[in-house]
Design a protein around this motif. Sequence first.
Motif, short mmCIF file in Angstrom:
data_model
loop_
_atom_site.label_atom_id
_atom_site.label_comp_id
_atom_site.label_asym_id
_atom_site.label_seq_id
_atom_site.Cartn_x
_atom_site.Cartn_y
_atom_site.Cartn_z
N ALA A 1 0.81 -1.22 0.00
CA ALA A 1 0.00 0.00 0.00
C ALA A 1 0.84 1.27 0.00
CB ALA A 1 -0.92 0.00 1.22
N ARG A 2 2.14 1.12 0.14
CA ARG A 2 3.01 2.31 0.19
C ARG A 2 3.04 3.01 -1.15
NH1 ARG A 2 7.73 2.04 4.07
NH2 ARG A 2 8.72 3.32 2.48
N THR A 3 3.14 4.33 -1.11
CA THR A 3 3.27 5.10 -2.35
C THR A 3 4.70 5.12 -2.84
OG1 THR A 3 3.55 7.14 -1.04
CG2 THR A 3 1.30 6.57 -1.76
N ASP A 4 5.65 4.73 -1.98
CA ASP A 4 7.06 4.65 -2.37
C ASP A 4 7.54 3.21 -2.20
OD1 ASP A 4 6.70 4.79 0.37
OD2 ASP A 4 8.66 5.70 0.75
N PRO A 5 7.21 2.32 -3.14
CA PRO A 5 7.51 0.90 -2.98
C PRO A 5 9.00 0.64 -2.84
CG PRO A 5 6.92 1.38 -5.25
CD PRO A 5 6.62 2.62 -4.45
N LYS A 6 9.32 -0.37 -2.05
CA LYS A 6 10.71 -0.78 -1.90
C LYS A 6 10.75 -2.27 -1.56
CE LYS A 6 11.37 0.23 3.02
NZ LYS A 6 12.18 0.98 4.02
N LEU A 7 11.90 -2.88 -1.80
CA LEU A 7 12.14 -4.26 -1.42
C LEU A 7 13.15 -4.28 -0.28
CD1 LEU A 7 12.54 -6.24 -4.77
CD2 LEU A 7 10.53 -6.05 -3.30
N THR A 8 12.98 -5.24 0.62
CA THR A 8 13.93 -5.44 1.71
C THR A 8 14.72 -6.71 1.45
OG1 THR A 8 12.47 -4.31 3.28
CG2 THR A 8 14.20 -5.71 4.20
N LEU A 9 16.02 -6.58 1.41
CA LEU A 9 16.94 -7.69 1.16
C LEU A 9 17.72 -7.97 2.43
CD1 LEU A 9 18.57 -9.65 -0.65
CD2 LEU A 9 19.96 -7.69 -1.36
N ALA A 10 17.64 -9.20 2.94
CA ALA A 10 18.31 -9.56 4.18
C ALA A 10 19.56 -10.38 3.87
CB ALA A 10 17.37 -10.35 5.10
N MET A 11 20.61 -10.14 4.62
CA MET A 11 21.84 -10.91 4.46
C MET A 11 22.63 -10.90 5.75
SD MET A 11 24.15 -8.25 2.19
CE MET A 11 25.71 -9.04 2.57
N LYS A 12 23.37 -11.97 6.00
CA LYS A 12 24.30 -11.98 7.12
C LYS A 12 25.57 -11.27 6.68
CE LYS A 12 26.25 -16.47 5.85
NZ LYS A 12 26.37 -17.89 6.21
N PRO A 13 26.44 -10.85 7.60
CA PRO A 13 27.69 -10.19 7.21
C PRO A 13 28.48 -11.07 6.23
CG PRO A 13 27.35 -9.99 9.57
CD PRO A 13 26.29 -10.92 9.07
#
Length: 300
Positions: free
Chosen positions: A89-101
């Motif tokens: 529903a956000r007007t500024d779409p984004k993706l979240t990418l998770a990673m370990k160090p």
Amino acid sequence: MDVPETRELAYFVAVAEELHFGRAAQRLGMAQPPLSRAIARLERRMGVQLLARTSRSVRLTGAGQVFLTESRKALDAVTASVRRAQRAARTDPKLTLAMKPNGDAGLLESILQHYRRDPDAVAIEVIVCGIGEQAPMLRDGRADVAFLTAPYDDLAGFDTEPLLTQDQMAVLPRAHRLAGRAALTLADLAGEPLPRWPGDEADATDGRQPEVRDISQVMQLVALGQVVAVLPESVRRRAWPDVACVPLLDAPPTTVVFAWPERTTSRAVAALIRAGAEAAEVAGAGAVRRGEIGYQDTLT
């Protein structure tokens, strides 16, 4: 069939994890008697004993163990649905990418460069989390995509795209008796103190296993002569000057993969997976097998 409510699942998970009704009630912010009654009602409706109770202890039955695993999945799915709907529903779409160090095997910068050129790309938020936290973040909706490592991470419930397969090496103090060898086997490391990663059980016969949470901590302990480690060869680029990296001839290879929830239909996620495959090809990884994964079929 009478399907339990999410509230009841949360009650059961709290009791199953605490194995104590009083602590579970405190954790849930409620009194113990109503919690005990709620669990008893749940068992009656299911027709299954989930917990074996005595005056002094609470333990899970076999059915309770299964129900705990499935309840956690169900609660994660509910939480994830809310988070993903909120993001959609956000007007500024984004993706979240998770990673370990260091969990990207050095590919992240190239992947982001390829991704930015895709017309379906959106803003990317990269979260560097603790070891073993990426998969839970995918399951409960805190992340859309994650770098995981096979065979060590649990890939159940995810679609995956292999990016880079690596051999493993022994990481030793430079003054170690084996540091000058051209190659080693796992048998050569028998009896050596190894670090213990989050979730690993300590070896009951060896009290020398310090728990570590990132590669920098491992390198420090190796440099101090407290442990030796078995790590993917990409870590060589970040090795400290006073450690030695020796190939292991018989250690199983590891594969860095992109993982995302099954049945995802996001075009932005599809673009990121394509970028990962392209970056891996450019890097000469030789581990991209699109036909085996079918991500173009699942992400359209």
